[in-house]
Design a protein around this motif. Structure first.
Motif, PDB file in Angstrom:
ATOM      1  N   ALA A  44      -3.622  10.553  -2.250  1.00 23.31           N
ATOM      2  CA  ALA A  44      -2.401  10.193  -2.979  1.00 23.31           C
ATOM      3  C   ALA A  44      -1.766   8.951  -2.367  1.00 23.31           C
ATOM      4  O   ALA A  44      -1.235   8.103  -3.087  1.00 23.31           O
ATOM      5  CB  ALA A  44      -1.417  11.363  -2.985  1.00 23.31           C
ATOM      6  N   ALA A  45      -1.832   8.822  -1.052  1.00 22.32           N
ATOM      7  CA  ALA A  45      -1.297   7.619  -0.404  1.00 22.32           C
ATOM      8  C   ALA A  45      -2.118   6.402  -0.813  1.00 22.32           C
ATOM      9  O   ALA A  45      -1.568   5.346  -1.147  1.00 22.32           O
ATOM     10  CB  ALA A  45      -1.290   7.783   1.118  1.00 22.32           C
ATOM     11  N   ALA A  46      -3.437   6.532  -0.831  1.00 23.22           N
ATOM     12  CA  ALA A  46      -4.311   5.418  -1.217  1.00 23.22           C
ATOM     13  C   ALA A  46      -4.063   4.991  -2.659  1.00 23.22           C
ATOM     14  O   ALA A  46      -4.229   3.815  -2.993  1.00 23.22           O
ATOM     15  CB  ALA A  46      -5.774   5.792  -1.013  1.00 23.22           C
ATOM     16  N   ALA A  47      -3.641   5.907  -3.505  1.00 27.35           N
ATOM     17  CA  ALA A  47      -3.339   5.566  -4.895  1.00 27.35           C
ATOM     18  C   ALA A  47      -2.144   4.614  -5.008  1.00 27.35           C
ATOM     19  O   ALA A  47      -1.964   3.974  -6.032  1.00 27.35           O
ATOM     20  CB  ALA A  47      -3.073   6.835  -5.705  1.00 27.35           C
ATOM     21  N   CYS A  48      -1.371   4.489  -3.957  1.00 27.85           N
ATOM     22  CA  CYS A  48      -0.208   3.590  -3.944  1.00 27.85           C
ATOM     23  C   CYS A  48      -0.583   2.160  -3.550  1.00 27.85           C
ATOM     24  O   CYS A  48       0.253   1.260  -3.602  1.00 27.85           O
ATOM     25  CB  CYS A  48       0.852   4.109  -2.970  1.00 27.85           C
ATOM     26  SG  CYS A  48       1.519   5.722  -3.410  1.00 27.85           S
ATOM     27  N   LEU A  49      -1.827   1.949  -3.158  1.00 28.69           N
ATOM     28  CA  LEU A  49      -2.263   0.661  -2.617  1.00 28.69           C
ATOM     29  C   LEU A  49      -2.802  -0.264  -3.699  1.00 28.69           C
ATOM     30  O   LEU A  49      -3.475   0.178  -4.633  1.00 28.69           O
ATOM     31  CB  LEU A  49      -3.374   0.875  -1.587  1.00 28.69           C
ATOM     32  CG  LEU A  49      -3.047   1.741  -0.379  1.00 28.69           C
ATOM     33  CD1 LEU A  49      -4.325   2.037   0.402  1.00 28.69           C
ATOM     34  CD2 LEU A  49      -2.007   1.064   0.494  1.00 28.69           C
ATOM     35  N   ALA A  50      -2.564  -1.558  -3.525  1.00 25.40           N
ATOM     36  CA  ALA A  50      -3.224  -2.578  -4.335  1.00 25.40           C
ATOM     37  C   ALA A  50      -4.684  -2.659  -3.888  1.00 25.40           C
ATOM     38  O   ALA A  50      -5.023  -2.275  -2.765  1.00 25.40           O
ATOM     39  CB  ALA A  50      -2.529  -3.928  -4.149  1.00 25.40           C
ATOM     40  N   GLU A  51      -5.557  -3.167  -4.747  1.00 26.02           N
ATOM     41  CA  GLU A  51      -6.979  -3.303  -4.400  1.00 26.02           C
ATOM     42  C   GLU A  51      -7.178  -4.139  -3.142  1.00 26.02           C
ATOM     43  O   GLU A  51      -8.067  -3.875  -2.346  1.00 26.02           O
ATOM     44  CB  GLU A  51      -7.766  -3.931  -5.552  1.00 26.02           C
ATOM     45  CG  GLU A  51      -8.011  -2.988  -6.709  1.00 26.02           C
ATOM     46  CD  GLU A  51      -8.914  -1.814  -6.367  1.00 26.02           C
ATOM     47  OE1 GLU A  51      -9.822  -1.968  -5.533  1.00 26.02           O
ATOM     48  OE2 GLU A  51      -8.694  -0.734  -6.932  1.00 26.02           O
ATOM     49  N   ASP A  52      -6.342  -5.171  -2.950  1.00 21.16           N
ATOM     50  CA  ASP A  52      -6.488  -6.084  -1.808  1.00 21.16           C
ATOM     51  C   ASP A  52      -5.528  -5.760  -0.666  1.00 21.16           C
ATOM     52  O   ASP A  52      -5.218  -6.613   0.158  1.00 21.16           O
ATOM     53  CB  ASP A  52      -6.304  -7.537  -2.255  1.00 21.16           C
ATOM     54  CG  ASP A  52      -4.919  -7.804  -2.843  1.00 21.16           C
ATOM     55  OD1 ASP A  52      -4.162  -6.838  -3.116  1.00 21.16           O
ATOM     56  OD2 ASP A  52      -4.590  -8.988  -3.041  1.00 21.16           O
ATOM     57  N   ALA A  53      -5.093  -4.518  -0.592  1.00 19.13           N
ATOM     58  CA  ALA A  53      -4.139  -4.103   0.445  1.00 19.13           C
ATOM     59  C   ALA A  53      -4.692  -4.369   1.845  1.00 19.13           C
ATOM     60  O   ALA A  53      -5.902  -4.341   2.070  1.00 19.13           O
ATOM     61  CB  ALA A  53      -3.805  -2.622   0.295  1.00 19.13           C
ATOM     62  N   VAL A  54      -3.773  -4.608   2.773  1.00 22.95           N
ATOM     63  CA  VAL A  54      -4.112  -4.840   4.175  1.00 22.95           C
ATOM     64  C   VAL A  54      -3.241  -3.913   5.016  1.00 22.95           C
ATOM     65  O   VAL A  54      -2.041  -3.785   4.769  1.00 22.95           O
ATOM     66  CB  VAL A  54      -3.845  -6.309   4.569  1.00 22.95           C
ATOM     67  CG1 VAL A  54      -4.038  -6.521   6.061  1.00 22.95           C
ATOM     68  CG2 VAL A  54      -4.731  -7.244   3.781  1.00 22.95           C
ATOM     69  N   ALA A  55      -3.846  -3.264   6.013  1.00 22.36           N
ATOM     70  CA  ALA A  55      -3.096  -2.449   6.966  1.00 22.36           C
ATOM     71  C   ALA A  55      -3.224  -3.083   8.340  1.00 22.36           C
ATOM     72  O   ALA A  55      -4.327  -3.410   8.789  1.00 22.36           O
ATOM     73  CB  ALA A  55      -3.610  -1.019   6.995  1.00 22.36           C
ATOM     74  N   ILE A  56      -2.069  -3.257   8.979  1.00 16.53           N
ATOM     75  CA  ILE A  56      -2.005  -3.860  10.307  1.00 16.53           C
ATOM     76  C   ILE A  56      -1.639  -2.749  11.288  1.00 16.53           C
ATOM     77  O   ILE A  56      -0.566  -2.173  11.215  1.00 16.53           O
ATOM     78  CB  ILE A  56      -0.980  -5.012  10.329  1.00 16.53           C
ATOM     79  CG1 ILE A  56      -1.381  -6.062   9.277  1.00 16.53           C
ATOM     80  CG2 ILE A  56      -0.873  -5.614  11.729  1.00 16.53           C
ATOM     81  CD1 ILE A  56      -0.301  -7.044   8.936  1.00 16.53           C
ATOM     82  N   SER A  57      -2.546  -2.475  12.186  1.00 19.40           N
ATOM     83  CA  SER A  57      -2.431  -1.358  13.112  1.00 19.40           C
ATOM     84  C   SER A  57      -1.496  -1.665  14.279  1.00 19.40           C
ATOM     85  O   SER A  57      -1.452  -2.804  14.750  1.00 19.40           O
ATOM     86  CB  SER A  57      -3.822  -1.041  13.662  1.00 19.40           C
ATOM     87  OG  SER A  57      -3.750  -0.148  14.747  1.00 19.40           O
ATOM     88  N   PRO A  58      -0.791  -0.645  14.782  1.00 23.01           N
ATOM     89  CA  PRO A  58      -0.008  -0.844  16.006  1.00 23.01           C
ATOM     90  C   PRO A  58      -0.892  -0.785  17.250  1.00 23.01           C
ATOM     91  O   PRO A  58      -0.441  -1.061  18.345  1.00 23.01           O
ATOM     92  CB  PRO A  58       0.966   0.329  15.990  1.00 23.01           C
ATOM     93  CG  PRO A  58       0.223   1.414  15.296  1.00 23.01           C
ATOM     94  CD  PRO A  58      -0.617   0.705  14.245  1.00 23.01           C
TER      95      PRO A  58
END
Length: 190
Positions: A44-58
């Motif tokens: 469900a969280a992934a469904a909120c993402l754009a196709e080109d989403a980027v996650a920046i890790s701490p």
């Protein structure tokens, strides 16, 4: 079943969500994101993402998770490690929002800040994560990295990373409990 097996069993991956399942503005996306996080629902969280989403890790500046599929994999691993997530503060607008939450990684309590950036359709294009305290971050690093590596079919490297991060997790945990209190400005000097 040991803890690692239970975590991996919880990470079965169905088909990736379609963009038709994604909410259409930042407010509804944020509400869906928060609800998914508190339920531990990576899909469900992934469904909120754009196709080109980027996650920046701490945890590292060495790489970013790029694209919905990579971010989804990171979210699946995170939901296997985190528990008791509770969002408590949200600020922002239709372009950018900051969310703050508390949770647990094993026995370690943590607080996290999430900076979300949205596209014109209200999908999350960037997720920047910040966390504290250090013992919780090292616990997360020691748990999430090996889970991701096993999912990538690299169990040997997963064991190496797990072994390499164990001393760091121990040192930060001991330091937090034994050494850091010595620097407390409210501590009575003897």
């Amino acid at each position: 079943m040991n803890t690692t097996d239970a975590r991996e069993a919880a990470m079965i991956q169905p088909d990736a969500p379609s963009s038709a399942d994604v909410p259409t503005n930042a407010e509804t996306t944020t509400a869906a994101w928060r609800a998914a996080g508190e339920r531990g629902d990576a899909e469900a969280a992934a469904a909120c993402l754009a196709e080109d989403a980027v996650a920046i890790s701490p945890l590292t500046a060495a790489f970013r998770f790029t694209g919905r599929d990579q971010v989804r994999e990171m979210l699946i691993a995170a939901t296997a490690v985190f528990s008791d997530l509770r969002y408590h503060t949200e600020v922002g607008d239709e372009h950018t929002r900051a969310l703050f939450l508390t949770g647990r990684a094993g026995r370690e309590q943590f607080e996290e800040a999430q900076l979300l950036r949205f596209d014109a359709h209200g999908r999350i294009t960037e997720l920047t994560l910040f966390g504290r305290p250090l013992p919780a971050l090292t616990r997360v690093m020691g748990d999430i990295g090996p889970l991701l590596l096993r999912r990538q079919g690299r169990p040997g490297l997963a064991r190496v990373v797990q072994a390499a991060t164990a001393p760091l997790a121990l040192l930060t945990r001991v330091g937090e409990r034994r050494l850091v209190p010595l620097a407390d400005p409210n501590r009575v000097r003897r």
